[in-house]
Design a protein around this motif. Structure first.
Motif, PDB file in Angstrom:
ATOM      1  N   ASP A  15       0.852  -1.193   0.000  1.00  0.00           N
ATOM      2  CA  ASP A  15       0.000   0.000   0.000  1.00  0.00           C
ATOM      3  C   ASP A  15       0.888   1.244   0.000  1.00  0.00           C
ATOM      4  O   ASP A  15       1.662   1.456   0.922  1.00  0.00           O
ATOM      5  CB  ASP A  15      -0.890  -0.026   1.233  1.00  0.00           C
ATOM      6  N   THR A  17      -0.491   4.352  -0.330  1.00  0.00           N
ATOM      7  CA  THR A  17      -1.298   5.529  -0.024  1.00  0.00           C
ATOM      8  C   THR A  17      -0.735   6.237   1.206  1.00  0.00           C
ATOM      9  O   THR A  17      -0.047   5.643   2.028  1.00  0.00           O
ATOM     10  CB  THR A  17      -2.775   5.152   0.216  1.00  0.00           C
ATOM     11  N   THR A  24      -7.897   4.804   1.225  1.00  0.00           N
ATOM     12  CA  THR A  24      -6.837   3.866   1.570  1.00  0.00           C
ATOM     13  C   THR A  24      -7.225   2.455   1.116  1.00  0.00           C
ATOM     14  O   THR A  24      -8.406   2.116   1.047  1.00  0.00           O
ATOM     15  CB  THR A  24      -6.562   3.840   3.081  1.00  0.00           C
TER      16      THR A  24
END
Length: 102
Positions: A15, A17, A24
């Motif tokens: 991830d 983000t 998210t």
């Protein structure tokens, strides 16, 4: 990591983000589960949350082989896109998301 003999490949995600992004990623699941057999299709399903209504946007995904980026894929979040990876590594088919995301 690809196993020797070309029989399977481990699929993973991370991830990227940040707290300032509109949403998210919570989870990505693979079907069938990783490791995947080579020359076979698999599906990645993403689950996430948004902080506000998202009516458009962009996405970015990096395809890596042996940890080396072989393609940096960018596109319209709401539109489908098919990318052929270099050196016959295969294809990535992004189906797009239904916008707006609420």
């Amino acid at each position: 990591a690809v196993s020797y003999g070309g029989s399977s490949i481990d699929i993973s995600w991370s991830d990227c983000t940040t707290s300032s992004d509109e949403g998210t990623i919570e989870n990505i699941t693979f079907d069938p589960p990783s490791p995947e057999k080579t020359n076979m299709n698999f599906t990645a399903t993403t689950k996430g949350t948004v902080k506000e209504v998202v009516s458009n946007g962009t996405f970015e995904a990096k395809a890596k082989v042996f940890g080396i980026v072989v393609d940096d894929i960018k596109g319209d979040l709401c539109a489908p896109k098919t990318v052929e990876l270099p050196d016959n590594y295969g294809f990535i088919v992004y189906q797009g998301v239904k916008c707006p995301i609420i």
